[in-house]
Design an enzyme around this catalytic site. Structure first.
Site, PDB file in Angstrom:
ATOM      1  N   SER A 141      35.249  81.552  78.429  1.00 29.37           N
ATOM      2  CA  SER A 141      35.778  80.290  78.966  1.00 29.37           C
ATOM      3  C   SER A 141      34.676  79.648  79.796  1.00 29.37           C
ATOM      4  O   SER A 141      33.803  80.349  80.331  1.00 29.37           O
ATOM      5  CB  SER A 141      36.975  80.584  79.876  1.00 29.37           C
ATOM      6  OG  SER A 141      37.311  79.423  80.624  1.00 29.37           O
ATOM      7  N   TYR A 154      40.757  85.636  86.354  1.00 25.61           N
ATOM      8  CA  TYR A 154      40.504  85.230  84.964  1.00 25.61           C
ATOM      9  C   TYR A 154      39.020  84.874  84.796  1.00 25.61           C
ATOM     10  O   TYR A 154      38.361  85.336  83.863  1.00 25.61           O
ATOM     11  CB  TYR A 154      41.400  84.033  84.643  1.00 25.61           C
ATOM     12  CG  TYR A 154      41.189  83.385  83.297  1.00 25.61           C
ATOM     13  CD1 TYR A 154      41.753  83.925  82.139  1.00 25.61           C
ATOM     14  CD2 TYR A 154      40.447  82.201  83.179  1.00 25.61           C
ATOM     15  CE1 TYR A 154      41.575  83.302  80.900  1.00 25.61           C
ATOM     16  CE2 TYR A 154      40.275  81.577  81.950  1.00 25.61           C
ATOM     17  CZ  TYR A 154      40.840  82.134  80.816  1.00 25.61           C
ATOM     18  OH  TYR A 154      40.665  81.523  79.599  1.00 25.61           O
TER      19      TYR A 154
HETATM   20  N1  LIG Z   1      43.303  77.024  75.571  1.00 27.92           N
HETATM   21  C1  LIG Z   1      42.324  76.832  76.442  1.00 27.92           C
HETATM   22  O1  LIG Z   1      42.232  75.775  77.067  1.00 27.92           O
HETATM   23  C2  LIG Z   1      41.278  77.910  76.659  1.00 27.92           C
HETATM   24  C3  LIG Z   1      40.192  77.595  77.474  1.00 27.92           C
HETATM   25  C4  LIG Z   1      39.211  78.545  77.687  1.00 27.92           C
HETATM   26  C5  LIG Z   1      39.317  79.783  77.097  1.00 27.92           C
HETATM   27  N2  LIG Z   1      40.380  80.077  76.314  1.00 27.92           N
HETATM   28  C6  LIG Z   1      40.433  81.416  75.723  1.00 27.92           C
HETATM   29  O2  LIG Z   1      40.635  81.323  74.332  1.00 27.92           O
HETATM   30  C7  LIG Z   1      41.361  82.464  73.873  1.00 27.92           C
HETATM   31  C8  LIG Z   1      42.585  81.986  73.077  1.00 27.92           C
HETATM   32  O3  LIG Z   1      43.370  81.174  73.923  1.00 27.92           O
HETATM   33  P1  LIG Z   1      44.586  80.270  73.406  1.00 27.92           P
HETATM   34  O4  LIG Z   1      44.586  79.077  74.257  1.00 27.92           O
HETATM   35  O5  LIG Z   1      44.549  80.151  71.930  1.00 27.92           O
HETATM   36  O6  LIG Z   1      45.803  81.221  73.866  1.00 27.92           O
HETATM   37  P2  LIG Z   1      47.299  81.333  73.328  1.00 27.92           P
HETATM   38  O7  LIG Z   1      48.094  81.904  74.463  1.00 27.92           O
HETATM   39  O8  LIG Z   1      47.749  80.066  72.738  1.00 27.92           O
HETATM   40  O9  LIG Z   1      47.179  82.439  72.174  1.00 27.92           O
HETATM   41  C9  LIG Z   1      46.777  83.751  72.516  1.00 27.92           C
HETATM   42  C10 LIG Z   1      47.135  84.729  71.423  1.00 27.92           C
HETATM   43  O10 LIG Z   1      46.780  86.026  71.902  1.00 27.92           O
HETATM   44  C11 LIG Z   1      47.875  86.921  71.719  1.00 27.92           C
HETATM   45  N3  LIG Z   1      47.840  87.947  72.750  1.00 27.92           N
HETATM   46  C12 LIG Z   1      48.030  87.804  74.093  1.00 27.92           C
HETATM   47  N4  LIG Z   1      47.981  88.995  74.689  1.00 27.92           N
HETATM   48  C13 LIG Z   1      47.732  89.911  73.721  1.00 27.92           C
HETATM   49  C14 LIG Z   1      47.578  91.325  73.711  1.00 27.92           C
HETATM   50  N5  LIG Z   1      47.684  92.045  74.846  1.00 27.92           N
HETATM   51  N6  LIG Z   1      47.342  91.937  72.545  1.00 27.92           N
HETATM   52  C15 LIG Z   1      47.259  91.223  71.387  1.00 27.92           C
HETATM   53  N7  LIG Z   1      47.409  89.896  71.326  1.00 27.92           N
HETATM   54  C16 LIG Z   1      47.639  89.245  72.489  1.00 27.92           C
HETATM   55  C17 LIG Z   1      49.114  86.046  71.828  1.00 27.92           C
HETATM   56  O11 LIG Z   1      50.233  86.649  71.181  1.00 27.92           O
HETATM   57  C18 LIG Z   1      48.646  84.768  71.120  1.00 27.92           C
HETATM   58  O12 LIG Z   1      48.836  84.846  69.718  1.00 27.92           O
HETATM   59  C19 LIG Z   1      41.723  83.266  75.126  1.00 27.92           C
HETATM   60  O13 LIG Z   1      40.787  84.297  75.301  1.00 27.92           O
HETATM   61  C20 LIG Z   1      41.600  82.249  76.235  1.00 27.92           C
HETATM   62  O14 LIG Z   1      41.307  82.852  77.474  1.00 27.92           O
HETATM   63  C21 LIG Z   1      41.371  79.172  76.079  1.00 27.92           C
END
Ligand SMILES: NC(=O)c1ccc[n+]([C@@H]2O[C@H](COP(=O)([O-])OP(=O)(O)OC[C@H]3O[C@@H](n4cnc5c(N)ncnc54)[C@H](O)[C@@H]3O)[C@@H](O)[C@H]2O)c1
Length: 252
Positions: A141, A154
């Site tokens: 991130s 985080y």
């Molecule tokens: N969306 C954003 O703005 C953003 C920004 C920076 C970083 N990220 C990073 O991108 C990645 C994806 O984020 P997203 O926004 O798509 O999240 P999201 O919550 O929409 O999807 C996350 C997925 O991970 C799965 N998951 C969560 N915990 C789990 C576990 N313990 N074991 C297996 N699966 C698990 C969930 O079921 C879900 O399918 C993450 O690492 C997040 O930190 C997201």
């Protein structure tokens, strides 16, 4: 190494990829783009119903997995592997000022966002080393670089992912394995929707204002970077962190 004159950007034919947290959001976009590029994809996710539905749509394989269960990670990766590509994407966020968090919160955030990256990488690396090829792509991130108000632990976990990835790149270059990080900015996913539902429109405004491009990113914009890093065209890139964040942190 890339032979002169071969520009087939984005094809992953005969490659096998594991994507953690691939059932929705950024992970799902990565699964779709990899599958469309000819890659055999295994989706490891807690949400097996969503993983199964997506897998059915794109011809991938779903696996029920809690990435914080190190034994299960090892089992799933050996059962479905070997893998050429591992995308450590599963993550959770929690919006609270640090003084309002507990040691249990810290443990959970570190387990899902950092220790799981150790576990999946540890399980997949020996086969990559034997094969003399591998691509590790870790989704961190921009919080790793900029910090996060309301996301201190985080941000620390994601900073750990960056340092870990550089170390893995150093240790594994001699095996033909690259390891890189993608640092997303605010991306339109269920995770972000949750944050906005809690914090209201002001949070959304602050997020878009933090980018030079003045908008949220789409999951497909992260998947494009992941597809590039997984492709043969990224053969000379390792130990890097690529921000895909609309110019977040550059002011404007
Ligand atoms: N969306 C954003 O703005 C953003 C920004 C920076 C970083 N990220 C990073 O991108 C990645 C994806 O984020 P997203 O926004 O798509 O999240 P999201 O919550 O929409 O999807 C996350 C997925 O991970 C799965 N998951 C969560 N915990 C789990 C576990 N313990 N074991 C297996 N699966 C698990 C969930 O079921 C879900 O399918 C993450 O690492 C997040 O930190 C997201």
């Amino acid at each position: 190494m890339l032979a002169a004159g071969t520009l087939t950007f984005g094809r992953l034919d005969r490659r096998r990829a594991f994507v953690s947290g691939g059932a929705q959001g950024i992970g799902a976009a990565i699964v779709r783009s990899f599958a469309a590029a000819g890659c055999h994809v295994v989706i490891g996710d807690l949400d097996i119903a969503a993983a199964t539905e997506l897998a059915g749509q794109v011809g991938a394989v779903p696996a029920k997995l809690d990435v914080t269960d190190t034994g299960l990670v090892q089992q799933v990766i050996s059962q479905h592997g070997p893998f050429d590509i591992v995308v450590n994407n599963a993550g959770v966020d929690q919006h609270a000022f640090f003084t309002d968090t507990t040691p249990a919160d810290w443990a959970k955030l570190l387990a899902v966002n950092l220790v799981s990256v150790f576990a999946c990488t540890h399980a997949a690396l020996p086969e990559m080393q034997s094969a003399g090829f591998g691509r590790i792509i870790n989704i961190a991130s921009e919080a790793a670089r900029l910090g996060s108000r309301g996301g201190a632990v985080y941000a620390a976990a994601k900073g750990g992912v960056v340092a870990f990835t550089k170390s893995i790149a150093r240790e594994n270059a001699r095996y033909g394995i690259t390891a890189n990080v993608i640092a997303p900015g605010p991306i339109r996913t269920p995770m972000l929707k949750q944050a906005v539902a809690k914090g209201g429109d002001r949070i959304l405004e602050a997020m878009t204002d933090s980018t030079l491009l003045r908008r949220l990113g789409e999951p497909e914009e992260i998947a494009a970077a992941a597809l590039f890093l997984a492709s043969d065209q990224a053969s000379y890139i390792t130990g890097e962190t690529i921000g895909v964040s609309g110019g977040m942190g550059l002011g404007g």
